[in-house]
Design an enzyme around this catalytic site. Sequence first.
Site, PDB file in Angstrom:
ATOM      1  N   HIS A  40     -12.509  30.078  27.057  1.00 12.47           N
ATOM      2  CA  HIS A  40     -12.981  28.555  27.487  1.00 12.47           C
ATOM      3  C   HIS A  40     -14.287  28.353  26.532  1.00 12.47           C
ATOM      4  CE1 HIS A  40     -12.542  26.190  31.377  1.00 12.47           C
ATOM      5  NE2 HIS A  40     -11.402  26.513  30.757  1.00 12.47           N
ATOM      6  N   HIS A 100      -2.608  25.532  22.445  1.00 10.51           N
ATOM      7  CA  HIS A 100      -3.138  26.184  23.913  1.00 10.51           C
ATOM      8  C   HIS A 100      -1.760  26.557  24.526  1.00 10.51           C
ATOM      9  CE1 HIS A 100      -6.472  27.005  26.357  1.00 10.51           C
ATOM     10  NE2 HIS A 100      -5.810  26.951  27.287  1.00 10.51           N
TER      11      HIS A 100
END
Lengths: 731, 102, 102, 234
Positions: free
Chosen positions: A90, A44
């Site tokens: 998300h 990430h």
Amino acid sequence: MSVSDTTLREVALSRSEYDQVVVLLGREPTPVELGMFGAMWSEHCGYKNSRPLLKLFPTSGERVLQGPGENAGAVDIGDGLAVVFKIESHNHPSAVEPYEGAATGVGGIVRDIFTMGARPIALLNSLRFGPLERPRNRYLFQGVVGGIGGYGNCLGIPTVAGDIFFDPAYNGNPLVNAMCVGIVQHDAIMKARASGIGNLVVLVGADTGRDGIHGATFASVENPEESHRGVVQVGNPFLEKLLLEACLEVLQTEHVVAMQDLGAAGLTSSTVECASRGNVGIEIDVQYVSRREQGMNAYEIMLSESQERMLVIVREDGLDEVRAIFSRWDLHSDVIGRVTGDGHVRVLDHGVVVADVPAAYFVDACPTYVRDGIESPEARSARLYDCNSVPDIAASEVIPWLRRLLASPNICSREPVVRTYDHTILSNTILAPLEGDAAVVRIKGTTKALALKTDCNPRYVYLDPFQGGKYAVAEAARNVSCTGATPLALTNCLNFGSPEKPAGYFQLREAVRGMAEAARVLNTPVVSGNVSLFNESENGSILPTPTVGMVGILDDASKRVGLAANAGDALLLLGPPAGALGASEYLALRLGANLGAPPPVDLDVEARVQALVRNLIQQGLVTAAHDTSEGGLLVAIVEMLIPQRVGATLDLDAVIAASLGRVDGGLFGESASRIIVATPYSQRDVVERLAASAGIPVLTLGVVGGSQVHIAGVGEVEISDLCESWSNGLR
Amino acid sequence: MNAGDASVEANRQFLIEVFITPRPVVNDPQGLAVRDGLHQLGYAGVVSVRVGKYLRLHLEATSEAEAHVLATEMCDKLLANPVIEDYRLSVSPLIADATARD
Amino acid sequence: MNAGDASVEANRQFLIEVFITPRPVVNDPQGLAVRDGLHQLGYAGVVSVRVGKYLRLHLEATSEAEAHVLATEMCDKLLANPVIEDYRLSVSPLIADATARD
Amino acid sequence: MRIGVVTFPGSNGDHDALAAVELGLHQEAIAIWHKDHELGDVDALLVPGGFSWGDYLRAGAIARFAPVMDAVIEFAEAGYPVLGICNGFQILTEAGLLPGALLKNSGLTFSCRWVHVRVETDRTPFTHGIDPGTVLRLPIAHGQGRYFAPPEIVSDLEKNDQIIFRYTDRHGVENDDANPNGSLRNIAGVSNRAGNVVGLMPHPERAYDAALGGDDGLQILGAMLRSRMAVAAK
Ligand SMILES: Nc1ncnc2c1ncn2[C@@H]1O[C@H](COP(=O)(O)OP(=O)(O)O)[C@@H](O)[C@H]1O
Ligand SMILES: [Mg+2]
């Protein structure tokens, strides 16, 4: 002393990565340092698996003011203004708690935009779910849609466009990608580069709690529901609205040298990135961080992902003024440290050093992996499926199939979703959701407008990642062109399964190659993006989903065109007329599987078709334009008739003939580079002439009018019946 | 309220009260806003506020024990979201008269 | 939570629980939706559902009586809207230890 | 004319209200901050939409106690035109300047769409000069817009001509399909007894330019200009 496997699993580092940390530091890391490495070296934050591939993207162009590397990309739109935009995923948080996961996803991307000094003017969202027949999927769908609206509506940023797709591969692993677009004066663009030794590090916004600890690492492992042990983040859009206004106001002063939002990996990534981008060090003491809970330790504070927080680097003599602005907005701020000259990120707890690492170790030294990719045998055999072995349909089956396609969750009206999003706030939306292929928002004080759309057909990408990647960029650009706007640049979110599996890496690599090629030819550089890998659940990988968010510019906003045809218009097809069954929604419905080769994109033709439609719109020759996508030609035609509830008389024989003579191929087959335009009948020949001189095939499909859709050789159906099929698919 | 007929003879009605609160460590923006609002009104003594939900159900069951079991199940399945909420419940018999008023 | 200091010596903390329900004349579509959801899950015995709010406040006051007066005021002024809502409240002393947990 | 627009923390329709006054009405817009104790020299006031204090607890409940509200109440009681839009309407009902309350939409979701409302009376500064029965097309965007008041209050409202807007179809016919949120008797907007304070859920300030989908909102905002003399004369 050696670290245990359990500890390493907790921070998601491999044994060899740990060894690299020890070599870099020349010692064992402290617990806080280890947690920080885990977060910064996660996919990430560190893009371990994707960084080498991302280099394939074209990232510069005459208008690009800021490419990838900052919180968002920025592109010149004239008048001294820039458009700033980015998309972010998300996915994992939304799988666990859909409402809050989606809401905080919106919150995060909005912060990325105002961190750059830009005022957010629009939101988009790209969603993927398993079929709604499953209660869990419906729960996720309703929660996600609720959270997106709940957060964006409260912030007062219109949600104007997006896309939604359903496939069983998303069972248990929905995708929630949110995009935000903002506007800023060139000279007011703020960067997240700390500078000025001695400048103060100010943390403003929410108190820090234990929420979302290890979010970044958790976003980079499989099976989110199981791996997630932290506290779910709950968004506070009200607080974010205050932050947004206050930060934009603070940036009007001369006192701020850098600004960075706290997103994944919270204080860790924000301090590290600010320091590393600015080539300076940062020293903070966690004792000054206001907490929501008692008993938090330095590790938790450094890794907390509590929402609605910003890091601001402020000149010492401006501190009072900056803090006065924050308190005017009822925001709490803490001075937590200073910029230093040694390039280290140093974390203290009541004066005691608990982490001390050169910022570059977290960023530049992050390992990257180039892996072997191999097409999975299943995807390969699905791609090679012989679509012509499927018997064609009879003329009498066309209308029932049309209705079935219109009702398909992948095609039907998105109205139940978009109605829950405020798209009128800010009074800029001049082409609303469902009115056009892309949304168009005007820029007050200019004659200009932006056209915005997200897109990705993941079925295409699954069946042929290279073509599918090309197609995603081409389709997003085509949608923008259909409003009359010129595509400027794109942002993207690479949602894939595990890159550690050869089939997953193959999908990622090939899709990126395809996207890069299309972005280059269509002259839409990639200025920002986000990577979300390891989207797998018990049923394996999701469909590879490289979502593209496209931004285009319309110099004269009044020229924009929607997709609604008027009675009296002629319908013309621009581009190669043939449709094919491969990877079509029709075939997927008919056979219950994703099969066949997706339509290849000839980028040269694509570019010329798009230029043609923009030219026609510019000259005021067309009343509506719409590309053909899922469902093929006939579905696209009906989508242009539905808004005015008007019928049409159609002759589609030439299309059928071009499609190997197949009725289903011609009417429901899919293909790239096709745009239907509606033009006043009298101007039909002008359009034909311009198409001919652009070297683009053009075909008259019929005339708009009446209450029925008549198809020569097929029969007719009331438009109201078709509306009904289309309207109720998501209910 | 059509389910309220007395066809199932043995059944009696119970009042279920469900008290749902955000889990202690979960952020409660609403509670924070209400606390600030009360401070603004001059109630400086308000230390913290948490805002949750209060549900009142009328439930037919053969016994208080059964009502309790059913109510617990409903909370676990639908009424509370275990990811972010805790709940507590209470069961009490309803007298016919009270039914009409609630 | 900086208001929690003990500078006002005589003060003690109380837990105020406020139960807010929609007034009987007010339609409660949320309650109906929950009821329907429970029916769909097979809980046919659910006769009615009303959805309200549950607030937990920690309040400093010199006595339980004072806490009660303050809490009533807060409800009347802010926490409940008499046009649409009824409320009930309860006050109980908080032991120091419990404060930390809530 | 100088038209004030109040900003509360969480207001988000203030930008649109200011823009509508300046770009649509070509009047002077004055931004007023919730911590101000005076409104300054304004002739009329708009309380805009948004989510003041996040709409936490109840929409408008906390905003009602903002420092500026004393001045707003004074201004309203002096008979000046005050228009509450969406969240502004909710704030004015919470403050007791308007009767009733606004509840969660009966569909339980936020709803953003264009609706039709019928003007019921021309006796307010925001409908002055508009023929009763006129149908206007305006956008709504709210999650809590279901108008409610106890029966006795509603009969008072009817009797005193305090129902200003009703949701109808495009032909001005009141029916359930045209009611977007379950409001009692299709009520979209009401006034105080005197008529100078009006609240409505639809957004006239987002409908000031045909490019946005319609400009009927200008009729409501523009009515203020025509009626100003009448109000000032009181
Ligand atoms: N999640 C969403 N949020 C907002 N608007 C959406 C969303 N999904 C789809 N839309 C809107 O619905 C319309 C149809 O979208 P889509 O089917 O993706 O079009 P296309 O097939 O032309 O790409 C567009 O106006 C699009 O912006
Ligand atoms: Mg399209």
